[in-house]
Enzyme design. Sequence first.
Site, PDB file in Angstrom:
ATOM      1  CE1 TYR A 150      -3.764   2.439   0.658  1.00  0.00           C
ATOM      2  CE2 TYR A 150      -2.396   3.279   2.452  1.00  0.00           C
ATOM      3  CZ  TYR A 150      -3.501   3.403   1.612  1.00  0.00           C
ATOM      4  OH  TYR A 150      -4.316   4.502   1.730  1.00  0.00           O
ATOM      5  CB  ALA A 151       3.787   2.246   2.100  1.00  0.00           C
ATOM      6  CE  LYS A 154      -3.363   5.579  -1.378  1.00  0.00           C
ATOM      7  NZ  LYS A 154      -4.357   6.296  -2.171  1.00  0.00           N
ATOM      8  CB  ILE A 183     -10.138   9.805   6.968  1.00  0.00           C
ATOM      9  CG1 ILE A 183      -8.979  10.747   6.609  1.00  0.00           C
ATOM     10  CG2 ILE A 183     -11.492  10.488   6.738  1.00  0.00           C
ATOM     11  CD1 ILE A 183      -8.876  12.020   7.421  1.00  0.00           C
TER      12      ILE A 183
HETATM   13  P1  NDP Z   1     -13.498   3.478   0.989  1.00  0.00           P
HETATM   14  O1  NDP Z   1     -13.131   2.031   0.956  1.00  0.00           O
HETATM   15  O2  NDP Z   1     -14.485   3.928   2.020  1.00  0.00           O
HETATM   16  O3  NDP Z   1     -14.017   3.940  -0.455  1.00  0.00           O
HETATM   17  C1  NDP Z   1     -13.289   3.621  -1.608  1.00  0.00           C
HETATM   18  C2  NDP Z   1     -14.197   3.712  -2.815  1.00  0.00           C
HETATM   19  O4  NDP Z   1     -13.415   3.380  -3.981  1.00  0.00           O
HETATM   20  C3  NDP Z   1     -15.374   2.722  -2.750  1.00  0.00           C
HETATM   21  O5  NDP Z   1     -16.563   3.350  -3.160  1.00  0.00           O
HETATM   22  C4  NDP Z   1     -14.924   1.631  -3.726  1.00  0.00           C
HETATM   23  O6  NDP Z   1     -15.997   0.935  -4.354  1.00  0.00           O
HETATM   24  C5  NDP Z   1     -14.165   2.456  -4.775  1.00  0.00           C
HETATM   25  N1  NDP Z   1     -13.291   1.611  -5.601  1.00  0.00           N
HETATM   26  C6  NDP Z   1     -12.489   0.574  -5.220  1.00  0.00           C
HETATM   27  N2  NDP Z   1     -11.904   0.015  -6.279  1.00  0.00           N
HETATM   28  C7  NDP Z   1     -12.302   0.714  -7.376  1.00  0.00           C
HETATM   29  C8  NDP Z   1     -12.044   0.614  -8.770  1.00  0.00           C
HETATM   30  N3  NDP Z   1     -11.256  -0.357  -9.257  1.00  0.00           N
HETATM   31  N4  NDP Z   1     -12.624   1.500  -9.607  1.00  0.00           N
HETATM   32  C9  NDP Z   1     -13.451   2.457  -9.135  1.00  0.00           C
HETATM   33  N5  NDP Z   1     -13.751   2.601  -7.819  1.00  0.00           N
HETATM   34  C10 NDP Z   1     -13.184   1.743  -6.955  1.00  0.00           C
HETATM   35  O7  NDP Z   1     -12.099   4.266   1.135  1.00  0.00           O
HETATM   36  P2  NDP Z   1     -11.756   5.706   1.729  1.00  0.00           P
HETATM   37  O8  NDP Z   1     -12.843   6.664   1.419  1.00  0.00           O
HETATM   38  O9  NDP Z   1     -11.287   5.553   3.119  1.00  0.00           O
HETATM   39  O10 NDP Z   1     -10.437   6.035   0.866  1.00  0.00           O
HETATM   40  C11 NDP Z   1     -10.459   6.874  -0.277  1.00  0.00           C
HETATM   41  C12 NDP Z   1      -9.021   7.184  -0.670  1.00  0.00           C
HETATM   42  O11 NDP Z   1      -8.340   7.789   0.434  1.00  0.00           O
HETATM   43  C13 NDP Z   1      -8.189   5.947  -1.042  1.00  0.00           C
HETATM   44  O12 NDP Z   1      -7.319   6.264  -2.108  1.00  0.00           O
HETATM   45  C14 NDP Z   1      -7.385   5.684   0.225  1.00  0.00           C
HETATM   46  O13 NDP Z   1      -6.187   4.981  -0.031  1.00  0.00           O
HETATM   47  C15 NDP Z   1      -7.128   7.095   0.692  1.00  0.00           C
HETATM   48  N6  NDP Z   1      -6.790   7.219   2.116  1.00  0.00           N
HETATM   49  C16 NDP Z   1      -7.715   6.914   3.063  1.00  0.00           C
HETATM   50  C17 NDP Z   1      -7.388   7.067   4.399  1.00  0.00           C
HETATM   51  C18 NDP Z   1      -8.359   6.772   5.493  1.00  0.00           C
HETATM   52  O14 NDP Z   1      -7.960   6.918   6.663  1.00  0.00           O
HETATM   53  N7  NDP Z   1      -9.591   6.409   5.224  1.00  0.00           N
HETATM   54  C19 NDP Z   1      -6.052   7.532   4.818  1.00  0.00           C
HETATM   55  C20 NDP Z   1      -5.175   7.835   3.722  1.00  0.00           C
HETATM   56  C21 NDP Z   1      -5.542   7.689   2.423  1.00  0.00           C
HETATM   57  P3  NDP Z   1     -16.623  -0.391  -3.647  1.00  0.00           P
HETATM   58  O15 NDP Z   1     -17.330   0.102  -2.441  1.00  0.00           O
HETATM   59  O16 NDP Z   1     -17.537  -0.938  -4.698  1.00  0.00           O
HETATM   60  O17 NDP Z   1     -15.451  -1.284  -3.332  1.00  0.00           O
END
Ligand code: NDP
Length: 267
Positions: A150-151, A154, A183
């Site tokens: 994952y790191a 990113k 978050i």
């Molecule tokens: P969630 O898992 O809550 O939401 C991720 C969304 O991305 C879901 O709706 C998922 O769909 C969708 N998704 C996954 N794979 C695909 C794909 N191949 N094509 C299109 N959509 C896709 O994650 P977060 O909201 O927590 O994270 C959002 C971003 O923030 C990510 O990039 C994450 O790495 C980054 N992040 C989050 C942190 C946190 O603390 N939450 C911290 C640091 C970074 P489905 O539900 O159908 O799987």
Amino acid sequence: MGNRLSGKVAIVTGGNRGIGRAIAERLADEGALVAVGDLRDDRSADCGAEGLTFMSLDVTKEVSIRTFIDEVLQKFGRIDVLVNNAGIVIHKCIDEQTAEDWDRLMAVNLRGPFLMAKHVVPEMRRIGLGTIVNIGSVEGYMVNPWHTAYAATKSGVHGLTLGLAVDLGPDGIRCNTVCPGWIDTELNRAYVEMHPDRSLIERELGQLHPVGRIGAPKEIANAVVWLASEDSSFVSGEMISVDGARTKKISLPAILDEEYRAKLTKP
Ligand code: NDP
């Protein structure tokens, strides 16, 4: 509500829930027309979401990306803002990690943003401006145990940001990355729920952040709106941490940290 993005068309990947959903809503609050691309074409998520159009998109498939962008152009005629938010995480130590896990993480978190940019940039060039905002992570700088892959994705997103900012600056296109700290989203809730004492974990997580709490999706969305708008017109190629200063605090042995931690939990 504001009008900082009035008349703009924005794309948010992975915008059905979590941080992506908050970003899509904040962009729409500022007047943008927002195309939400997610694995599920979740029109049920549509309720109460003014200014949001839900379409299906798999960022790991170039054909899906092209179809999605063609649909956005057909519906709205232009693309001003791209937010590469879709992301996944896998918790495994390196010897348990498979090549398939590695490839899957890379495909969603790094190859996806690259392909999205590749297909959106010609449209931004056509109108002579654009902003790309990637969602990186504080794990592009530091890493939790079992997050090697994952790191790596990113850090890659951070590198992609630098390259796009340099290559696309002459075309009037800026590119920046928001690096969230912890978050509160479903992605993280599953991790917290693995622990038997959930309230203890939640308290300890808050204490890792000098502001005394974890973040909310809307706090990431506010930074994205700033980077997407003209308010940040001379900002490009930056990685901006939105993490309650978590990455600014040097760790201390717990016994020396006690007084500080007690202060954070005072009502
Ligand atoms: P969630 O898992 O809550 O939401 C991720 C969304 O991305 C879901 O709706 C998922 O769909 C969708 N998704 C996954 N794979 C695909 C794909 N191949 N094509 C299109 N959509 C896709 O994650 P977060 O909201 O927590 O994270 C959002 C971003 O923030 C990510 O990039 C994450 O790495 C980054 N992040 C989050 C942190 C946190 O603390 N939450 C911290 C640091 C970074 P489905 O539900 O159908 O799987």
